[in-house]
Design a protein around this motif. Structure first.
Motif, PDB file in Angstrom:
ATOM      1  N   SER A 136       0.544   5.953  -3.610  1.00  0.00           N
ATOM      2  CA  SER A 136       0.920   7.276  -4.120  1.00  0.00           C
ATOM      3  C   SER A 136       2.435   7.361  -4.304  1.00  0.00           C
ATOM      4  CB  SER A 136       0.417   8.377  -3.188  1.00  0.00           C
ATOM      5  OG  SER A 136       0.758   8.099  -1.851  1.00  0.00           O
ATOM      6  N   ALA A 137       3.181   6.558  -3.549  1.00  0.00           N
ATOM      7  CA  ALA A 137       4.629   6.523  -3.767  1.00  0.00           C
ATOM      8  C   ALA A 137       4.938   5.972  -5.155  1.00  0.00           C
ATOM      9  CB  ALA A 137       5.302   5.669  -2.691  1.00  0.00           C
ATOM     10  N   LEU A 138       4.176   4.970  -5.583  1.00  0.00           N
ATOM     11  CA  LEU A 138       4.383   4.437  -6.932  1.00  0.00           C
ATOM     12  C   LEU A 138       4.054   5.502  -7.977  1.00  0.00           C
ATOM     13  CD1 LEU A 138       4.901   2.317  -9.091  1.00  0.00           C
ATOM     14  CD2 LEU A 138       2.594   1.391  -8.675  1.00  0.00           C
ATOM     15  N   VAL A 139       2.968   6.231  -7.746  1.00  0.00           N
ATOM     16  CA  VAL A 139       2.629   7.310  -8.669  1.00  0.00           C
ATOM     17  C   VAL A 139       3.781   8.304  -8.767  1.00  0.00           C
ATOM     18  CG1 VAL A 139       1.126   9.299  -9.061  1.00  0.00           C
ATOM     19  CG2 VAL A 139       0.148   7.128  -8.262  1.00  0.00           C
ATOM     20  N   GLU A 140       4.288   8.720  -7.602  1.00  0.00           N
ATOM     21  CA  GLU A 140       5.384   9.703  -7.599  1.00  0.00           C
ATOM     22  C   GLU A 140       6.605   9.147  -8.328  1.00  0.00           C
ATOM     23  OE1 GLU A 140       5.115  12.718  -6.658  1.00  0.00           O
ATOM     24  OE2 GLU A 140       3.687  12.909  -4.998  1.00  0.00           O
ATOM     25  N   ALA A 141       6.847   7.865  -8.148  1.00  0.00           N
ATOM     26  CA  ALA A 141       8.002   7.239  -8.809  1.00  0.00           C
ATOM     27  C   ALA A 141       7.820   7.265 -10.325  1.00  0.00           C
ATOM     28  CB  ALA A 141       8.177   5.810  -8.304  1.00  0.00           C
ATOM     29  N   LEU A 142       6.613   6.963 -10.771  1.00  0.00           N
ATOM     30  CA  LEU A 142       6.361   6.942 -12.222  1.00  0.00           C
ATOM     31  C   LEU A 142       6.429   8.345 -12.805  1.00  0.00           C
ATOM     32  CD1 LEU A 142       3.458   4.309 -12.299  1.00  0.00           C
ATOM     33  CD2 LEU A 142       5.830   3.991 -13.079  1.00  0.00           C
ATOM     34  N   LEU A 143       5.864   9.316 -12.083  1.00  0.00           N
ATOM     35  CA  LEU A 143       5.932  10.697 -12.579  1.00  0.00           C
ATOM     36  C   LEU A 143       7.381  11.170 -12.621  1.00  0.00           C
ATOM     37  CD1 LEU A 143       2.860  12.251 -10.715  1.00  0.00           C
ATOM     38  CD2 LEU A 143       3.006  11.545 -13.113  1.00  0.00           C
ATOM     39  N   MET A 144       8.155  10.739 -11.649  1.00  0.00           N
ATOM     40  CA  MET A 144       9.582  11.081 -11.633  1.00  0.00           C
ATOM     41  C   MET A 144      10.279  10.455 -12.842  1.00  0.00           C
ATOM     42  SD  MET A 144      12.300  10.158  -8.615  1.00  0.00           S
ATOM     43  CE  MET A 144      14.074  10.353  -8.856  1.00  0.00           C
ATOM     44  N   ALA A 145       9.944   9.200 -13.111  1.00  0.00           N
ATOM     45  CA  ALA A 145      10.539   8.521 -14.271  1.00  0.00           C
ATOM     46  C   ALA A 145      10.157   9.244 -15.555  1.00  0.00           C
ATOM     47  CB  ALA A 145      10.066   7.071 -14.315  1.00  0.00           C
ATOM     48  N   ASP A 146       8.923   9.690 -15.604  1.00  0.00           N
ATOM     49  CA  ASP A 146       8.462  10.413 -16.798  1.00  0.00           C
ATOM     50  C   ASP A 146       9.284  11.688 -17.002  1.00  0.00           C
ATOM     51  OD1 ASP A 146       6.692  11.235 -18.948  1.00  0.00           O
ATOM     52  OD2 ASP A 146       5.828  12.644 -17.501  1.00  0.00           O
ATOM     53  N   ARG A 147       9.595  12.374 -15.914  1.00  0.00           N
ATOM     54  CA  ARG A 147      10.413  13.587 -16.038  1.00  0.00           C
ATOM     55  C   ARG A 147      11.830  13.257 -16.483  1.00  0.00           C
ATOM     56  NH1 ARG A 147       7.676  14.641 -11.180  1.00  0.00           N
ATOM     57  NH2 ARG A 147       9.471  14.054  -9.907  1.00  0.00           N
ATOM     58  N   LEU A 148      12.286  12.079 -16.066  1.00  0.00           N
ATOM     59  CA  LEU A 148      13.675  11.705 -16.367  1.00  0.00           C
ATOM     60  C   LEU A 148      13.830  11.188 -17.798  1.00  0.00           C
ATOM     61  CD1 LEU A 148      14.514   9.975 -12.977  1.00  0.00           C
ATOM     62  CD2 LEU A 148      15.670  12.002 -13.906  1.00  0.00           C
ATOM     63  N   VAL A 149      12.785  10.546 -18.280  1.00  0.00           N
ATOM     64  CA  VAL A 149      12.835  10.001 -19.646  1.00  0.00           C
ATOM     65  C   VAL A 149      11.895  10.829 -20.512  1.00  0.00           C
ATOM     66  CG1 VAL A 149      12.552   7.951 -21.073  1.00  0.00           C
ATOM     67  CG2 VAL A 149      13.205   7.714 -18.668  1.00  0.00           C
ATOM     68  N   ARG A 150      12.429  11.819 -21.147  1.00  0.00           N
ATOM     69  CA  ARG A 150      11.578  12.768 -21.879  1.00  0.00           C
ATOM     70  C   ARG A 150      10.949  12.104 -23.106  1.00  0.00           C
ATOM     71  NH1 ARG A 150      10.247  16.106 -19.108  1.00  0.00           N
ATOM     72  NH2 ARG A 150      11.545  17.263 -17.623  1.00  0.00           N
ATOM     73  N   GLY A 151       9.770  12.544 -23.446  1.00  0.00           N
ATOM     74  CA  GLY A 151       9.175  12.166 -24.731  1.00  0.00           C
ATOM     75  C   GLY A 151       8.584  10.771 -24.808  1.00  0.00           C
ATOM     76  N   ARG A 152       8.441  10.117 -23.694  1.00  0.00           N
ATOM     77  CA  ARG A 152       7.766   8.816 -23.718  1.00  0.00           C
ATOM     78  C   ARG A 152       6.542   8.903 -22.826  1.00  0.00           C
ATOM     79  NH1 ARG A 152      12.162   3.952 -23.630  1.00  0.00           N
ATOM     80  NH2 ARG A 152      13.576   4.703 -25.252  1.00  0.00           N
TER      81      ARG A 152
END
Ligand SMILES: Cc1ncc(COP(=O)(O)O)c(C=O)c1O
Ligand SMILES: Cc1ncc(COP(=O)(O)O)c(C=O)c1O
Lengths: 449, 513, 513, 449
Positions: A136-152
């Motif tokens: 779940s830490a990996l999930v949180e990391a990816l969701l965080m990345a998604d918020r940081l890199v908009r539109g991908r």
């Protein structure tokens, strides 16, 4: 009842003060039709509980009565007596999340220290107070990345990431319109970086790779970082065997934007798979998108150093559906255990644990490679875990060993349908393993061909 | 260790500190570090000391890590712990958190080597005990919820919520349309909307009625074919039981939706009534609340989810099954499963504690709920008229007052909470429910005795009097804690999120881009 | 639980207590009792509930015993514990008591079921592990003392002293004359004369010389054929090593006497020098000092006694022996034994801890003594000139200052000790050695780090300054402890030695005839 | 070294401050000729200590892995988890004797509570803070009686007193000019009171009897009290199985002047025979002759209730050779464990433990009496322990049972040379024993005839 301090006399006096005649009256708002006493056995005394649970415990093979080589994301590392006994203290065990700093400085400072240890080990700027566990830490990391890199919408994950981590990502992603593509492994057991690079494009918000990877191979962070950043994706470094962080180049030194994974190896007993200790660290620039709790240093009314939960505006209790995560209760006590462990072993000890684990694993590799019929399919350098290929099916072989009090490894067939994997298993070694145990495993393998 | 006065030539402490010259805070563990100290030892390496790792993949020493001895570590963490308030010190009436006594036998059982030192990937034949224990816990939770099956996998309540909603979504998708919206009352805990969001749903908030409960007309209006589920906390976060739960379920079901129950408050009716019978389709439980696993300063928790028959195919993978011969196994072959939410089986150590707890009460576990509700109502009776009670519907396990009256004197719920510390109590929950402004959310739990409740009521009354006679004493509280009131705003303004060697700290706050 | 304000109608606390309204003391456990409460449960009786005891031999219910629940017990003892100072809080420089760090691994080992749940009367075949451990501990202590054999039986140091002197007496009696007198320096601990007395000897006190050590002329004069033994503490309670130990032994042996060593201070030379080589014939050790078994608020201890060859036949019964085949057994067949001093084998749990401790250091155990002596001398250097040092001979593991200078200002050692509490330290030993008036007997032990020692020195210096500038602050100390200065005289004047239900207390003191 | 917090740099700075050039210089006063480094193995790490001690522990049969019927002064009673874990708290574990009351109120109040529990259980006025264990407690009681009854030199002890207690008395008495005479047991297993009465005369300062006695028989306190008091001797009641105090008439109700013995049964694990918990209680009139520590209630400077050690003028550190005892360190932590245990079980629980132990013992008596070849030689009523006579030698029989994981009892041959005793053994039963265990013992006895 022994846990209920209200005597009959007290209860009657309390009912009188409340102004009702029976406790049942207080349940009037529950429809009678749904009330029902549970069909459970009568209460058990402590003596009976010790007998019953002691009996269940005795049915399991475990690290204290077997030659133990199981890993695959959960490792049998040293845990000190001082850390174990410290967790009994009621002040640690029975306190809640430190919402009220004036009466929670112990927990708050310990988290602050934990955050610092994680930053040092991963070579990052900021770490949170813990997450549930690695997947779940990996999930949180990816969701965080998604918020940081908009539109991908696409994340590229190496197949070298723990299969249960990848499955967890799919579970979380399925309804969020996010896409996962998996990059293959090369013949040596490491991620095929050129294949991975081809999968990364301008729709990719994150590239996640685990090292040591699920097969134990040490990945080349630098090459992966390059592949991710060259296309504007964030590089998420995943660590499932955190003991390696004391010996191997930390993701932070190789340009990782986010580091996440499982810190169980750093002072948390195996607990049959939980509670574990997820962690996540990142760059200062991204700290406002970090999920979970954060402790910050501040001062009290008299100017003394003090600590408090901070940046709570990221969290669900304030942001609700716009929060950076839905996590609330995390793994507080395990973060404390890990803080004690890292503090006690420190610079020298964390390193020695890692180097001993590696040296012992190399010894066992040689011993097993020398057993007729067995081979090590992967050629990439490994830390403390590696794949062994048996002459026959691995699962029954490991069951036979288990009856001889040798827990020899984890069969890959659990996660893979590939025919070759049916004969393969993962062997993990730590500072806890003795040469005798390793020799006995090699001997037993020789006898079971 | 009082490093501040660590220099033998130091002069006597400043006048203000004359009576209490010892520095009240404990140094950060890194500040106790000293070059060349060691606090551990490992067996000598009994194999050749080889490294087969290319130099390029190796790091240098971990700059800044500690060098410290066992005695200093033992002292550091013992001293730190003494700065914490805990259940074993006194009443901890933190609403919604169910801070009940954590029986010590549960800790002992969780540490048995067959549980604490076991590995879930060992061959099935040598996991018979761990599998049986988890299976038995599921059976107990099935019996208590009256639902078809239970997954133990979720790591905490919030993850349980997500698992539950994902199962609802899977069932609806299978039926053709996952739908778009989840309904959540405005009194709900923040994790509810957050979890619905991470399951891919829009959240529609339902305004509570004057009783503090769900308004059936509001529900009727909102409950369309587009709604996947209603997430209802039972009893709700005001401690009020939705007495029209059966009609609520009808309305939701009539539109093909699912009724989700946030079971964080199960403590108030466990063993008395069964959610399944109420028409609840899916419900998470917090083993770290109702079933007494310790909170540990913020976890670990465990959030099993009980589901109705129609959701069973979608349970997270694997499930724990029992063969006819009485042996147990993990079933991964569940094609319609939502998948996994985490590694392995869940927070297994909490399973051990929770089953030990359930076993201690057995068929008398309803006493837990009866005690919890009795205690909450006793406090309510003791404080009614002293503090404002916005919703006066019957209380179950907790009661939510507010600072309405005290606010007129400029004293708010936070101040009252801080002042309670001086009386030896932990403050109630003040951050929610959001629909009660200045909330004082009080949950005593069943393990508080009458004398403790009386003492708490007396303290709350004394504070109310202080607000009238001498509000300063409350506004400046706490006066007796290890640190005085902590500047939380300052913590967020100048972010210092990790220790750095002296001199470098300042930079951290500013480094942010 | 603050029962004092347990009444909801109670009024606000008195003005003096305004800031800190919580009662600072914890009720006596019997005051937490309440009719009908239970804190335990046993399995249901699985046999017929018969009683075969004549009614005349049965008692009624235990009037006054508790009725209380687990949560209250957990809270009571947790709260009580927090009123204690401990090694894990800070430096505990209690001279002669060797308050060193107690390694946690030792606790873990002592709790292994094969030790904690075993019974010494089980058949030998199933006691192999317990016997081997005790045998190995004896071997280690033999090696460290350089003596022939060691008995582990004595429960503490004082019982070890008695055992040692009884062995001496047995040997002398066997030789024809048990003799009448034991010589003891005036600096000795009180247990020495008491033990000699209970061994049937008259005690002759020897005056120490100006160096604080034994005066050889005084010894020569006193050492007659009537003297059974000289009981010497090495190093003595001033922390001074008898540098003429070899001559002392010669003088004693020349007259056919035995040299007894009180080994309570073995911590200062363990692993560095061997008592056997010094001419010491018999020596007790305190496992709860030199070998780190925890003091537990006053025990349990363990006081093994090492003896020279000629005393071996007189060791307490049984001894633990090893057969050639490597198996172990208890030897009861020792006709010249002094007999037993207690049941079973001794405080076995302490054997486990002590052997674990010795194993942790192994052949480097001399580091313990080196650290202890270094620390004591560092404190001595830091406080010389600030506090009066009556004897300036070299210090080993402890240093004894006095309040001579401060006494001129009316401040005594007890006051200085109380004031140290405000600085976060435990006071030094002040009750002895009796030859230093107003003694401040400081033993830091080897497990204190430099920063802690610096802090202690700084505190002692600050107090010395306070004595000059503001003696009241010291005379009224402590100011920051859970209770203020306790009236010990009052405790002895009006004896209340047990709790009685309210109203009956007063009678207790007067009941004495 | 991991327990030594002084780094090399610190050491050098400290040496400089002291003004010597090496640590060795500080040892100058020790003659060189006696210095010698110890020939011990190299230091062990925690991991090795766990292996080594774990191995030794595994060689022993114990109450957690056997059907357990051993007693003879040391019993396998219930110990609660809350008591066990409370002892880990550093505040209890690592503090010293409470000489400084302002920072020791926890220990002091706990001792005060312990003293009260002992008074209630024994029905006496005053109890001390603990003594080493039962045998030395009896010695202290007799020496106290000797001080109270001037000019008499003889103590009459029943043969029913634990043989190791009697041996300890002889060890202490041998050089003090005190005499011990032993009163025989009657055929039913109890003290022959008339024979005892004949031994009591005007030279007798104390009569000591144990109940339940060493053979498990319950003595008639009243008759013994009469025999002692009629000749002006003090009556010392001895209790080696303190669990019985909750069910049987306490010595205090039968006129005992001093009660002493072993309280291990009240919350202290067996610890292979130590640490145990000696206790001693007496009448108020005699309190100034009591040995060991006493805690009294007093007040602090602000008038709050507080506790302190008191009557220290009885003790060795002040009275030296004239002290009431040489005891200094006692059994503090065990007294705490026992206080927690007694407080938790309380009025109802202590009684239930006793009555269950008795009922189960009666059941086992019947089962064994029914095994051909076995008999119960004593006819007197017993509490939870009794003598069994086997058809053959008892010791080898018990060894055979032990190999079957049944610790069936303690052979009397350990203490007695009487031929009949060669075939006899003591069997103890507590609330911890199940019916199944008792049936298995009876069955095993049947098979081993
Ligand atoms: C009502 C309610 N729902 C959900 C949660 C979330 O549970 P957890 O903290 O275990 O994730 C909580 C606890 O904080 C709660 O009080
Ligand atoms: C010098 C000295 N001798 C003897 C003793 C007595 O040892 P114990 O308290 O273990 O009986 C002590 C400890 O108090 C001591 O300091």
């Amino acid at each position: 009842m022994k846990f209920l301090p209200t005597s009959d006399a007290d209860r009657d006096a309390m009912l009188a003060a409340i102004g009702v005649s029976s406790v049942d009256d207080l349940f009037a708002s529950i429809p009678a039709s749904v009330r029902q006493a549970p069909d459970l056995p009568p209460p058990m005394s402590e003596i009976e509980i010790r007998r019953f649970f002691g009996g269940l415990s005795a049915k399991n093979a475990h690290a204290k009565d077997c030659a133990f080589f199981l890993g695959a994301g959960l490792y049998n590392h040293y845990v000190s007596a001082v850390a174990d006994q410290m967790l009994y203290r009621a002040e640690w065990l029975t306190s809640y999340t430190p919402y009220q700093p004036e009466v929670s400085q112990g927990t708050l400072q310990s988290i602050f220290e934990f955050q610092t240890h994680i930053c040092l080990l991963t070579a990052m700027d900021v770490a949170n107070a813990s997450l549930y566990e690695g997947a779940s830490a990996l999930v949180e990391a990816l969701l965080m990345a998604d918020r940081l890199v908009r539109g991908r919408r696409r994340a590229v994950l190496s197949r070298g990431i723990h299969p249960e981590y990848r499955e967890t990502v799919r579970t979380y992603f399925q309804n969020l319109g996010l896409e996962v593509v998996e990059a293959p492994l090369a013949a040596d057991g490491r991620t095929d970086v050129s294949a991975l690079a081809r999968l990364v494009d301008e729709t990719t918000f994150a590239v996640a790779v685990q090292s040591p990877n699920f097969r134990g191979a040490i990945e080349d962070w630098a090459a992966i970082s390059e592949a991710a950043h060259s296309r504007g994706a964030l590089f998420v470094g995943v660590v499932a065997e955190a003991a390696s962080l004391a010996l191997l180049t930390p993701p932070g030194e190789a340009g990782a934007d986010i580091v996440c994974g499982e810190a169980q190896s750093l002072g948390v007993p195996m607990h049959n798979g939980g509670p574990l200790l997820g962690f996540l660290s990142c760059r200062t620039a991204h700290q406002r998108q970090i999920p979970g709790r954060l402790v910050g240093q501040t001062a009290d009314a008299e100017g003394r150093r003090a600590f408090a939960l901070t940046l709570s505006t990221r969290e669900q209790h304030i942001r609700r559906e716009k929060a950076t995560s839905n996590i609330c209760t995390n793994q507080g006590l395990m973060a404390l255990a890990s803080n004690i462990h890292m503090s006690l072993l420190g610079k020298k000890g964390l390193r020695e644990v890692a180097s001993q684990s590696h040296a012992k694993a190399e010894y066992l590799k040689q011993r097993i490679a020398a057993v007729p019929g067995y081979r090590l399919p992967d050629s990439a350098p490994t830390f403390n875990e590696f794949v062994v290929e048996a002459p026959g099916p691995a699962a029954p072989l490991l069951s036979r060993l288990a009856r001889r009090r040798i827990l020899g490894g984890v069969a890959l067939s659990r996660w893979s349908r590939e025919p070759a994997d049916a004969r393969r298993f993962l062997v993990a070694v730590t500072e806890m393993n003795t040469r005798e145990e390793m020799d006995s495993l090699a001997k037993a393998l020789g006898e079971s061909t | 260790m009082s490093v501040e006065i660590g220099d033998p030539t130091a002069s006597a402490p400043a006048l203000g500190d004359r009576l209490h010259p010892e520095p009240r805070h404990e140094p950060i563990v890194f500040e106790r570090s000293g070059v060349g100290k060691v606090g551990y030892s490992l067996p000598p390496l009994d194999v050749p000391d080889v490294s087969a790792i290319p130099a390029g993949l190796l790091r240098g020493e971990i700059e800044g890590e500690t060098e410290i001895t066992e005695v200093e570590v033992a002292r550091h963490f013992t001293r730190l712990s003494r700065l914490n308030f805990s259940i074993d010190e006194n009443t901890y009436p933190l609403g919604s958190c169910t801070m009940k006594h954590n029986p010590r036998i549960n800790e002992e059982m969780a540490r048995l080597p067959g549980f604490a030192a076991s590995h879930p990937l060992a061959p099935e034949e040598v996991c018979a005990g761990t599998l049986e224990l988890a299976w038995r816990l599921e059976q107990s939770l099935k019996e208590l919820t009256g639902l078809a099956r239970v997954t133990l996998q979720p790591a905490a309540g919030a993850q349980g919520e997500l698992a539950g909603i994902l199962m609802v979504r899977a069932a609806l998708a299978k039926a053709g349309n996952p739908r778009t919206t989840v309904l959540i009352p405005d009194s709900a805990h923040g994790t509810n909307p957050a979890s619905a969001h991470f399951a891919g749903y829009k959240v529609k908030e339902l305004k509570s009625n004057a009783r503090g409960t769900l308004d059936l007309d509001v529900l009727e209006a909102a409950m369309t074919e587009d709604v996947a589920a209603l997430m209802l906390t039972v009893p709700n976060t005001l401690g009020i039981f939705e007495d029209r739960i059966l009609e609520i379920a009808k309305i939701v079901h009539a539109k093909g939706g699912y009724l989700y129950c946030d079971g964080a408050n199960f403590n108030s009716f466990v063993g008395i009534a069964r959610p399944g019978a109420m028409g609840i389709d899916v419900m998470h439980m917090n083993l770290h609340k109702t079933f007494s696993t310790p909170h540990g300063g913020g976890g670990p928790g465990s959030g099993p989810v009980a589901v109705t028959e129609s959701l069973v195919p979608h349970l997270p993978r694997p499930t724990i099954e029992r063969r006819d011969d009485g042996t147990f196994f993990l079933d991964f072959d569940r094609p319609e499963s939502i998948g996994r939410l985490r590694t392995f089986l869940g927070n297994y150590g909490m399973f051990v504690r929770a089953l030990a707890y359930i076993s201690s009460y057995g068929n008398r576990i309803g006493e837990v709920a009866r005690g919890a509700v009795l205690n909450a109502n006793y406090i309510r009776a003791g404080l009614t008229g002293v503090y404002h009670l916005k919703y006066d519907a019957p209380s179950m396990h907790e009661v939510v007052f507010s600072d309405k009256r005290q606010a007129e004197k400029g004293v708010h719920n936070g101040d009252i909470g801080k002042r309670l510390m001086d009386y030896g109590f932990h403050p109630p929950t003040i951050s929610f429910p959001l629909i009660v402004h200045g909330a004082l959310m009080i949950e005593p739990t069943e393990t508080e005795g009458r004398s403790g409740l009386d003492a708490f009521v007396a303290a709350m009354r004394a504070i109310a009097r202080e607000v009238e006679e001498d509000p300063e004493i409350v506004l400046k509280a706490p006066h007796t804690t290890p640190v005085k009131r902590v500047d939380e705003v300052g913590a967020a303004r100048n972010l210092i999120l990790r220790w750095k060697p002296a001199g470098r700290e300042s930079r951290i706050g500013s480094r942010e881009s």
